[in-house]
Scaffold this active site. Structure first.
Site, PDB file in Angstrom:
ATOM      1  N   HIS A  72      24.245  57.463  23.302  1.00 55.85           N
ATOM      2  CA  HIS A  72      23.353  56.514  23.827  1.00 55.85           C
ATOM      3  C   HIS A  72      23.946  55.112  23.147  1.00 55.85           C
ATOM      4  O   HIS A  72      24.016  55.053  22.225  1.00 55.85           O
ATOM      5  CB  HIS A  72      21.841  56.663  23.200  1.00 55.85           C
ATOM      6  CG  HIS A  72      21.084  57.609  24.124  1.00 55.85           C
ATOM      7  ND1 HIS A  72      19.892  57.835  24.037  1.00 55.85           N
ATOM      8  CD2 HIS A  72      21.554  58.524  24.918  1.00 55.85           C
ATOM      9  CE1 HIS A  72      19.302  58.787  25.114  1.00 55.85           C
ATOM     10  NE2 HIS A  72      20.639  59.265  25.480  1.00 55.85           N
ATOM     11  N   TYR A 201      10.680  53.290  21.825  1.00 53.19           N
ATOM     12  CA  TYR A 201       9.738  53.335  20.639  1.00 53.19           C
ATOM     13  C   TYR A 201       8.664  52.089  20.895  1.00 53.19           C
ATOM     14  O   TYR A 201       9.146  51.170  21.117  1.00 53.19           O
ATOM     15  CB  TYR A 201      10.608  52.689  19.480  1.00 53.19           C
ATOM     16  CG  TYR A 201      11.497  53.575  18.687  1.00 53.19           C
ATOM     17  CD1 TYR A 201      12.922  53.695  19.413  1.00 53.19           C
ATOM     18  CD2 TYR A 201      11.395  54.095  17.770  1.00 53.19           C
ATOM     19  CE1 TYR A 201      13.893  54.532  18.941  1.00 53.19           C
ATOM     20  CE2 TYR A 201      12.304  55.167  17.118  1.00 53.19           C
ATOM     21  CZ  TYR A 201      13.541  55.208  17.796  1.00 53.19           C
ATOM     22  OH  TYR A 201      14.408  56.231  17.210  1.00 53.19           O
ATOM     23  N   PRO A 293      10.381  59.273   9.906  1.00 51.75           N
ATOM     24  CA  PRO A 293      11.461  59.587  11.150  1.00 51.75           C
ATOM     25  C   PRO A 293      11.871  58.400  11.955  1.00 51.75           C
ATOM     26  O   PRO A 293      12.606  58.489  12.789  1.00 51.75           O
ATOM     27  CB  PRO A 293      10.960  60.847  11.760  1.00 51.75           C
ATOM     28  CG  PRO A 293       9.431  60.818  11.584  1.00 51.75           C
ATOM     29  CD  PRO A 293       9.254  60.341  10.320  1.00 51.75           C
ATOM     30  N   LYS A 297      16.813  58.571  10.340  1.00 44.67           N
ATOM     31  CA  LYS A 297      17.667  58.484   9.496  1.00 44.67           C
ATOM     32  C   LYS A 297      18.086  59.846   8.479  1.00 44.67           C
ATOM     33  O   LYS A 297      18.959  59.905   7.696  1.00 44.67           O
ATOM     34  CB  LYS A 297      17.583  57.390   8.645  1.00 44.67           C
ATOM     35  CG  LYS A 297      17.882  55.964   8.988  1.00 44.67           C
ATOM     36  CD  LYS A 297      19.350  55.846   9.231  1.00 44.67           C
ATOM     37  CE  LYS A 297      19.683  54.852  10.073  1.00 44.67           C
ATOM     38  NZ  LYS A 297      20.382  55.236  11.380  1.00 44.67           N
ATOM     39  N   TYR A 385      20.473  50.921  12.864  1.00 45.20           N
ATOM     40  CA  TYR A 385      20.227  52.210  13.636  1.00 45.20           C
ATOM     41  C   TYR A 385      21.494  53.031  13.974  1.00 45.20           C
ATOM     42  O   TYR A 385      21.440  54.090  13.838  1.00 45.20           O
ATOM     43  CB  TYR A 385      19.705  51.766  15.061  1.00 45.20           C
ATOM     44  CG  TYR A 385      18.953  52.727  15.779  1.00 45.20           C
ATOM     45  CD1 TYR A 385      17.622  53.216  15.482  1.00 45.20           C
ATOM     46  CD2 TYR A 385      19.685  53.540  16.705  1.00 45.20           C
ATOM     47  CE1 TYR A 385      17.015  54.299  16.314  1.00 45.20           C
ATOM     48  CE2 TYR A 385      18.879  54.291  17.640  1.00 45.20           C
ATOM     49  CZ  TYR A 385      17.767  54.769  17.335  1.00 45.20           C
ATOM     50  OH  TYR A 385      17.140  55.961  17.668  1.00 45.20           O
TER      51      TYR A 385
END
Ligand code: RFL
Ligand code: PHB
Length: 390
Positions: A72, A201, A293, A297, A385
């Protein structure tokens, strides 16, 4: 019995460490409290940093990951009724993450360990590390009513947040940092295609939601739920309705519903125990730290701890050098705290907090608006990220 390194816990951190050590000829025994099926039945992480993938490659367990994992190069933040894409690759010189379930990583590592004929004792009861402040540590455990002792050079505590390793250290030797969040995540796994080709998100007035996946035909969704909520209170219908209400209209319309085959609630907390080394005992992964979460990570941090510890043990066995194991705690913690900060920040920006009111909400809106319109702010999110350098 004697081995070089006793590993407590056969989650991803214990298995990965065992595999890397095997690669340099260091013998390990893994002691696991649960059964193999129980370990494989736990549904957890889904997003791997590139550095984690590289470490799995080094351990020789990345073939299926490369065949089935989904690279991704972006994620979306949903607020204000629409999606705002963060182009991870464009902001980080082409880096990306890979969507591949923790269950699959664990499966691949277990298969590899079995094929190499290495010892894992499942359903080992009362596992206890001893004398790790001396030069001759050992571990004891019970199996089928019989007590066993394994002498070793080192003990790796890879036994998660509820494990015995951290609890074996005198409380006075540990410094604990902790933050509980006043909500949890209700997660659902269903055999349906994902609503979007990338992760979404969502910050919504009804609470956070996350659209994730395990493959092109299996979806993983989460919604923020109140602390103490019970999973029995959430029928599939109630879950799908709540999820769709928290997503932008177009994304909600793309949610394919179906019966869930896993549904569970996870509490959210940040937790760090310092230091991560006590003589010949090392704490690794969730045994030493927990992150909410939201930043994806936890598993990646477990892998980065393994990377530092493996390098230290390799130098010890190859060159009799203590430098790497002496530096383990400090090196690992430097990276841990950056991930703790990132996960706390993502959590704070995306969830509804019961006590921050409209002020808190406006601050979140301002932060999200700034984030998606500033290249500098987007880059800061993207580089965390995809994973900070080691
Ligand atoms: P684990 O996986 O908890 O494994 C520890 C093992 O030790 C065993 N054990 C014992 N064995 C012997 N004696 C004892 N006394 C023992 N006590 C425990 C346990 O049975 C177990 O097999 O720790 P490890 O290896 O450090 O791995 C950590 C990761 O599992 C964890 O950080 C991630 O799952 C966190 N996480 C995520 N991480 C990511 O990087 N990306 C994600 O997308 C992500 N999503 C998540 C997550 C965790 C979640 N939950 C449920 C906590 C999503 C969720 C919902
Ligand atoms: C997951 O797919 O389980 C997942 C993905 C991203 C997160 C957390 C969990 O931030």
């Amino acid at each position: 019995m004697r081995t070089q390194v006793v590993i407590i816990g056969s989650g991803p951190s214990g298995l990965l460490l065992g595999q890397l050590l095997h690669g340099i000829g260091v013998e390990t025994v893994i002691l696991e409290r649960a059964s193999r099926d129980h370990v494989l039945g736990r549904v957890r992480a889904g997003v791997l940093e590139q550095g984690t993938v590289e470490l799995l490659e080094e351990a020789g367990v990345a073939a299926r990951l490369h065949a089935e994992g989904l690279p991704h190069s972006g994620i979306s933040l949903a607020f204000d009724g629409r999606l705002h894409r963060i182009d991870l690759a464009a902001l980080t010189d082409g880096r990306h993450v890979t969507v591949y379930g923790q269950t699959e990583v664990t499966h691949d590592l277990m298969d590899k360990r079995d094929a190499a004929g290495l010892t894992t004792v499942y359903e080992a009861a009362n596992v206890t590390p001893h004398d790790f402040d001396s030069g001759a540590p050992f571990a004891t455990y019970d199996k089928d009513g019989v007590s066993h002792r394994i002498d070793c050079d080192f003990i790796a505590g890879c036994d998660g947040y509820h494990g015995v390793s951290r609890k074996s250290v005198p409380a006075s030797a540990l410094k604990i940092f902790e933050r509980q969040y006043p909500f949890g995540w209700l997660g659902v796994l269903a055999e349906v295609p994902p609503a979007d080709h990338e992760l979404v998100y969502a910050n919504h007035e009804r609470g956070f939601a996350l659209c994730s996946m395990r493959s092109t035909h299996r979806s993983r969704y989460y919604v923020q739920c109140p602390e103490g909520d019970r999973v029995e209170a959430w029928s599939d219908d109630r879950f799908w309705d709540e999820l769709r209400r928290r997503l932008p209209e177009q994304t909600a319309a793309s949610v394919v519903t179906g019966s869930s085959f896993e549904k569970s609630i996870a509490p959210l907390r940040s937790f760090v125990a310092e230091p991560m080394r006590f003589g010949r005992l090392f704490l690794v992964g969730d045994a030493a730290h927990i992150v909410p979460p939201t930043g994806a990570k936890g598993l990646n941090l477990a892998a980065s701890d393994v990377r530092y510890l493996f390098a230290g043990l390799r130098d010890f066995y190859a060159e009799k050098s203590h430098a790497g194991i002496d530096a383990y705690s400090q090196k690992a913690l430097a990276r841990v705290w950056k991930a703790v900060r990132f996960s706390w920040w993502m959590t704070t920006m995306l969830h509804r907090f019961p006590d921050t009111g409209e002020f808190g909400q406006r601050i979140q809106e301002a932060e999200l608006d700034y984030l998606v319109h500033s290249r500098a702010a987007s880059t800061a999110l993207a580089e965390n990220y995809v994973g900070l350098p080691y």
